[in-house]
Enzyme design. Sequence first.
Site, PDB file in Angstrom:
ATOM      1  N   CYS A 120     -17.032 -20.110 109.796  1.00 39.20           N
ATOM      2  CA  CYS A 120     -16.783 -18.474 110.488  1.00 39.20           C
ATOM      3  C   CYS A 120     -18.050 -18.274 110.570  1.00 39.20           C
ATOM      4  O   CYS A 120     -18.904 -18.799 110.975  1.00 39.20           O
ATOM      5  CB  CYS A 120     -16.243 -17.929 108.986  1.00 39.20           C
ATOM      6  SG  CYS A 120     -16.252 -16.518 109.057  1.00 39.20           S
ATOM      7  N   HIS A 162      -7.145 -17.592 109.981  1.00 36.41           N
ATOM      8  CA  HIS A 162      -8.138 -16.846 110.005  1.00 36.41           C
ATOM      9  C   HIS A 162      -8.715 -15.812 110.212  1.00 36.41           C
ATOM     10  O   HIS A 162      -8.994 -14.808 109.414  1.00 36.41           O
ATOM     11  CB  HIS A 162      -9.121 -17.474 110.445  1.00 36.41           C
ATOM     12  CG  HIS A 162     -10.409 -17.645 110.043  1.00 36.41           C
ATOM     13  ND1 HIS A 162     -11.286 -18.746 109.191  1.00 36.41           N
ATOM     14  CD2 HIS A 162     -11.108 -16.806 110.365  1.00 36.41           C
ATOM     15  CE1 HIS A 162     -12.527 -18.427 109.011  1.00 36.41           C
ATOM     16  NE2 HIS A 162     -12.548 -16.938 110.192  1.00 36.41           N
ATOM     17  N   GLU A 163      -8.338 -14.859 111.365  1.00 33.35           N
ATOM     18  CA  GLU A 163      -8.547 -14.028 112.278  1.00 33.35           C
ATOM     19  C   GLU A 163      -7.847 -12.573 110.564  1.00 33.35           C
ATOM     20  O   GLU A 163      -8.218 -11.801 110.667  1.00 33.35           O
ATOM     21  CB  GLU A 163      -8.649 -13.578 113.346  1.00 33.35           C
ATOM     22  CG  GLU A 163      -8.988 -15.241 114.442  1.00 33.35           C
ATOM     23  CD  GLU A 163     -10.453 -14.751 113.512  1.00 33.35           C
ATOM     24  OE1 GLU A 163     -11.333 -14.152 113.478  1.00 33.35           O
ATOM     25  OE2 GLU A 163     -11.377 -16.319 114.000  1.00 33.35           O
ATOM     26  N   HIS A 166      -9.312 -11.281 107.999  1.00 35.17           N
ATOM     27  CA  HIS A 166     -10.479 -10.910 108.239  1.00 35.17           C
ATOM     28  C   HIS A 166      -9.609  -9.624 108.180  1.00 35.17           C
ATOM     29  O   HIS A 166     -10.569  -8.685 107.697  1.00 35.17           O
ATOM     30  CB  HIS A 166     -11.593 -11.599 109.980  1.00 35.17           C
ATOM     31  CG  HIS A 166     -11.800 -12.540 109.338  1.00 35.17           C
ATOM     32  ND1 HIS A 166     -13.298 -12.039 108.540  1.00 35.17           N
ATOM     33  CD2 HIS A 166     -12.557 -13.679 110.474  1.00 35.17           C
ATOM     34  CE1 HIS A 166     -14.154 -13.102 108.342  1.00 35.17           C
ATOM     35  NE2 HIS A 166     -13.658 -13.809 109.543  1.00 35.17           N
TER      36      HIS A 166
END
Length: 197
Positions: A120, A162-163, A166
């Site tokens: 990351c 993953h994004e 966030h």
Amino acid sequence: MIKDDNQFTTEELELINAFDADVPFRVLQTTNSEDLKILKTQSTEINSINLDLAHLIQRMHETVTNENSKGVGIAAPQVGINRQVILVQRVDKEDRPFEFYINPKIIWQSEILREGDEGCLSIPDVYKSVKRSLVITIEFQNLENEIFSETLEGFVAVIFQHEIDHLNGILFTDLIESQFQSQFIEASTKVNLYYEN
Ligand SMILES: [Zn+2]
């Protein structure tokens, strides 16, 4: 359609418009306590499409393609803006273009999980194995406020998960911690596919 009303706070606008569209942002780091607070905050939905949003997206693109902060994806909180916008490199498409997604949501995900190493931009020097859904269906908006859905598989689905995490204040290192306490059944001995028990 470009609307006039503005959703960004004065502080956010200062950060977004501090530099021209071709200047990358500083990427927030988990090692900085002020940055970490922003990275752990739930991002709010984008409810107005305007030139400031376009400027934010362009600068996020400069950031994720910059030599000093090169990645396959980036989320707005990583540049200090707690709003739901991400950029993903479409490694599944020809020429691997970066595309932006407004208010992206995972509306379906497979129980079959795939294991792979992740890193990351906001977490220096950590590369670890994470289990994520092999296939997902997402919903998102474009600049014309139209809603689309798409089903994705493999590495590009990993980037999206993953994004989108966030945007919910979740880092991949948080997932590793929770997965440490879960039990998984190996679905295949040839490829890294699992079920959660
Ligand atoms: Zn990240």
